[in-house]
Design a protein around this motif. Structure first.
Motif, PDB file in Angstrom:
ATOM      1  N   GLY A   1       0.655   9.628  10.782  1.00  0.00           N
ATOM      2  CA  GLY A   1       1.242   8.300  10.741  1.00  0.00           C
ATOM      3  C   GLY A   1       2.418   8.220   9.800  1.00  0.00           C
ATOM      4  O   GLY A   1       3.202   9.163   9.674  1.00  0.00           O
ATOM      5  N   TYR A   2       2.524   7.076   9.091  1.00  0.00           N
ATOM      6  CA  TYR A   2       3.675   6.808   8.232  1.00  0.00           C
ATOM      7  C   TYR A   2       3.218   6.305   6.853  1.00  0.00           C
ATOM      8  O   TYR A   2       2.193   5.632   6.751  1.00  0.00           O
ATOM      9  CB  TYR A   2       4.571   5.736   8.862  1.00  0.00           C
ATOM     10  N   SER A   3       4.024   6.631   5.843  1.00  0.00           N
ATOM     11  CA  SER A   3       3.725   6.140   4.494  1.00  0.00           C
ATOM     12  C   SER A   3       5.032   5.867   3.758  1.00  0.00           C
ATOM     13  O   SER A   3       6.083   6.451   4.077  1.00  0.00           O
ATOM     14  CB  SER A   3       2.881   7.124   3.708  1.00  0.00           C
ATOM     15  N   LEU A   4       4.969   4.983   2.776  1.00  0.00           N
ATOM     16  CA  LEU A   4       6.111   4.672   1.929  1.00  0.00           C
ATOM     17  C   LEU A   4       6.084   5.571   0.710  1.00  0.00           C
ATOM     18  O   LEU A   4       5.105   5.563  -0.049  1.00  0.00           O
ATOM     19  CB  LEU A   4       6.071   3.202   1.511  1.00  0.00           C
TER      20      LEU A   4
ATOM     21  N   VAL B 191      13.643   5.355  -1.826  1.00  0.00           N
ATOM     22  CA  VAL B 191      12.335   5.431  -1.167  1.00  0.00           C
ATOM     23  C   VAL B 191      12.571   5.561   0.332  1.00  0.00           C
ATOM     24  O   VAL B 191      13.655   5.225   0.841  1.00  0.00           O
ATOM     25  CB  VAL B 191      11.444   4.202  -1.475  1.00  0.00           C
ATOM     26  N   GLU B 192      11.563   6.009   1.044  1.00  0.00           N
ATOM     27  CA  GLU B 192      11.674   6.192   2.476  1.00  0.00           C
ATOM     28  C   GLU B 192      10.320   6.016   3.136  1.00  0.00           C
ATOM     29  O   GLU B 192       9.279   6.128   2.488  1.00  0.00           O
ATOM     30  CB  GLU B 192      12.199   7.594   2.791  1.00  0.00           C
ATOM     31  N   ILE B 193      10.351   5.714   4.423  1.00  0.00           N
ATOM     32  CA  ILE B 193       9.122   5.741   5.210  1.00  0.00           C
ATOM     33  C   ILE B 193       9.020   7.141   5.804  1.00  0.00           C
ATOM     34  O   ILE B 193       9.830   7.539   6.641  1.00  0.00           O
ATOM     35  CB  ILE B 193       9.128   4.669   6.318  1.00  0.00           C
ATOM     36  N   ARG B 194       8.048   7.876   5.321  1.00  0.00           N
ATOM     37  CA  ARG B 194       7.911   9.284   5.676  1.00  0.00           C
ATOM     38  C   ARG B 194       6.898   9.445   6.810  1.00  0.00           C
ATOM     39  O   ARG B 194       5.879   8.753   6.853  1.00  0.00           O
ATOM     40  CB  ARG B 194       7.468  10.079   4.453  1.00  0.00           C
ATOM     41  N   THR B 195       7.204  10.359   7.700  1.00  0.00           N
ATOM     42  CA  THR B 195       6.287  10.676   8.792  1.00  0.00           C
ATOM     43  C   THR B 195       5.327  11.773   8.375  1.00  0.00           C
ATOM     44  O   THR B 195       5.759  12.838   7.920  1.00  0.00           O
ATOM     45  CB  THR B 195       7.045  11.139  10.044  1.00  0.00           C
TER      46      THR B 195
ATOM     47  N   HIS C 141       0.833  -1.207   0.000  1.00  0.00           N
ATOM     48  CA  HIS C 141       0.000   0.000   0.000  1.00  0.00           C
ATOM     49  C   HIS C 141       0.871   1.261   0.000  1.00  0.00           C
ATOM     50  O   HIS C 141       0.821   2.056   0.949  1.00  0.00           O
ATOM     51  CB  HIS C 141      -0.923   0.002   1.223  1.00  0.00           C
ATOM     52  N   PRO C 142       1.701   1.463  -1.039  1.00  0.00           N
ATOM     53  CA  PRO C 142       2.538   2.669  -1.066  1.00  0.00           C
ATOM     54  C   PRO C 142       1.674   3.929  -1.095  1.00  0.00           C
ATOM     55  O   PRO C 142       0.557   3.912  -1.621  1.00  0.00           O
ATOM     56  CB  PRO C 142       3.336   2.505  -2.363  1.00  0.00           C
ATOM     57  N   HIS C 143       2.192   4.984  -0.488  1.00  0.00           N
ATOM     58  CA  HIS C 143       1.540   6.293  -0.398  1.00  0.00           C
ATOM     59  C   HIS C 143       0.388   6.335   0.618  1.00  0.00           C
ATOM     60  O   HIS C 143      -0.100   7.424   0.925  1.00  0.00           O
ATOM     61  CB  HIS C 143       1.021   6.774  -1.770  1.00  0.00           C
ATOM     62  N   PHE C 144      -0.022   5.172   1.099  1.00  0.00           N
ATOM     63  CA  PHE C 144      -1.109   5.158   2.088  1.00  0.00           C
ATOM     64  C   PHE C 144      -0.534   5.485   3.463  1.00  0.00           C
ATOM     65  O   PHE C 144       0.479   4.923   3.867  1.00  0.00           O
ATOM     66  CB  PHE C 144      -1.796   3.799   2.121  1.00  0.00           C
ATOM     67  N   VAL C 145      -1.186   6.385   4.182  1.00  0.00           N
ATOM     68  CA  VAL C 145      -0.711   6.778   5.508  1.00  0.00           C
ATOM     69  C   VAL C 145      -1.334   5.872   6.568  1.00  0.00           C
ATOM     70  O   VAL C 145      -2.555   5.864   6.754  1.00  0.00           O
ATOM     71  CB  VAL C 145      -1.044   8.249   5.810  1.00  0.00           C
ATOM     72  N   PHE C 146      -0.483   5.109   7.241  1.00  0.00           N
ATOM     73  CA  PHE C 146      -0.921   4.222   8.319  1.00  0.00           C
ATOM     74  C   PHE C 146      -0.685   4.905   9.657  1.00  0.00           C
ATOM     75  O   PHE C 146       0.435   5.330   9.951  1.00  0.00           O
ATOM     76  CB  PHE C 146      -0.138   2.906   8.297  1.00  0.00           C
ATOM     77  N   SER C 147      -1.710   4.979  10.469  1.00  0.00           N
ATOM     78  CA  SER C 147      -1.554   5.547  11.801  1.00  0.00           C
ATOM     79  C   SER C 147      -0.788   4.565  12.687  1.00  0.00           C
ATOM     80  O   SER C 147      -0.767   3.351  12.432  1.00  0.00           O
ATOM     81  CB  SER C 147      -2.912   5.863  12.427  1.00  0.00           C
TER      82      SER C 147
END
Length: 225
Positions: free
Chosen positions: A217-220, A208-212, A164-170
């Motif tokens: 939350g976080y997204s790829l 790529v990075e895991i962005r805050t 689920h890239p670009h999806f922000v997970f809390s």
């Protein structure tokens, strides 16, 4: 990938959970059929392992309820009842596989893996996002010629982001998805494992990075030039 084990023998359930977690699965365990149905309603599982002889609601009734709800989740029946008529009853109720006790732990793991592959599809065993690949068989993160092996929770977390890239997970969603049954874990474990993955992405030279997302939350994401 997330597995539900419904088994009323406490020690056996703990043993199977340990085995599956060693093989990079996220595992929830319940000890009666009513709990199994409740978990099924609330969480999307990749495979469900059901014992037939369980208190409150037996495994066959749980299976029938799962299929009546329209779910095609693969189900492995795990039981001491090995007679032909019992196997037939399970398969006719919608089971995908049947493993009588006692059984080889290697065979159990192999059957669960086969069912999980059937559910996900073979094409999805290698996930790709931008210049990064995640091998779901070898649990390796690769960018170019560099590969790094991930541990259990690192792999589960990275798999979720890659699917689920670009999806922000809390943080709370990640806690529920990966650590729901671990009462000893707190929110800091998510921050810790996100940090581990960020470090390994840098080691591969990935773009790529895991962005805050502050407060969300976080997204790829791809790294901006």
């Amino acid at each position: 990938m997330r597995i539900l084990i419904a088994e009323d023998e406490l020690e056996l359930a703990k043993g199977l959970k340990f085995l599956l977690e060693k093989n990079m699965f996220s595992v929830d365990t319940v000890y009666d059929g009513a709990q199994a149905l409740e978990q099924f309603k609330n969480i999307d599982y990749d495979v469900i392992v059901l014992d037939i002889m369980m208190p409150k609601v037996n495994g066959l009734e749980v299976l029938k309820a799962i299929r009546k709800a329209g779910s095609h989740v693969p189900v492995l029946m795990l039981t001491a009842k090995a007679e032909v008529e019992d196997r037939v009853a399970g398969l006719e109720a919608g089971a995908d596989d049947y493993l009588p006790k006692p059984f080889s732990t290697r065979e159990f793991i192999a059957r669960v893996k086969a069912l999980s592959r059937r559910n996900r599809g073979y094409a999805e065993l290698l996930l790709t996002f931008h210049d990064v690949k995640l091998d779901c068989n070898r649990y390796e993160l690769t960018c170019g010629s560099k590969s790094i092996r991930l541990n259990n929770k690192e792999f589960q977390l990275m798999e979720l982001f890659m699917r689920h890239p670009h999806f922000v997970f809390s943080t709370s969603h990640l806690m529920d998805k990966l650590w729901d049954q671990d009462s000893s874990a707190d929110m800091s474990v998510v921050w810790t494992y996100v940090g581990f993955i960020r470090k390994k992405l840098k080691q591969t030279g990935a773009k790529v990075e895991i962005r805050t997302a502050r407060g969300a939350g976080y997204s790829l994401e791809e790294i901006s030039c």
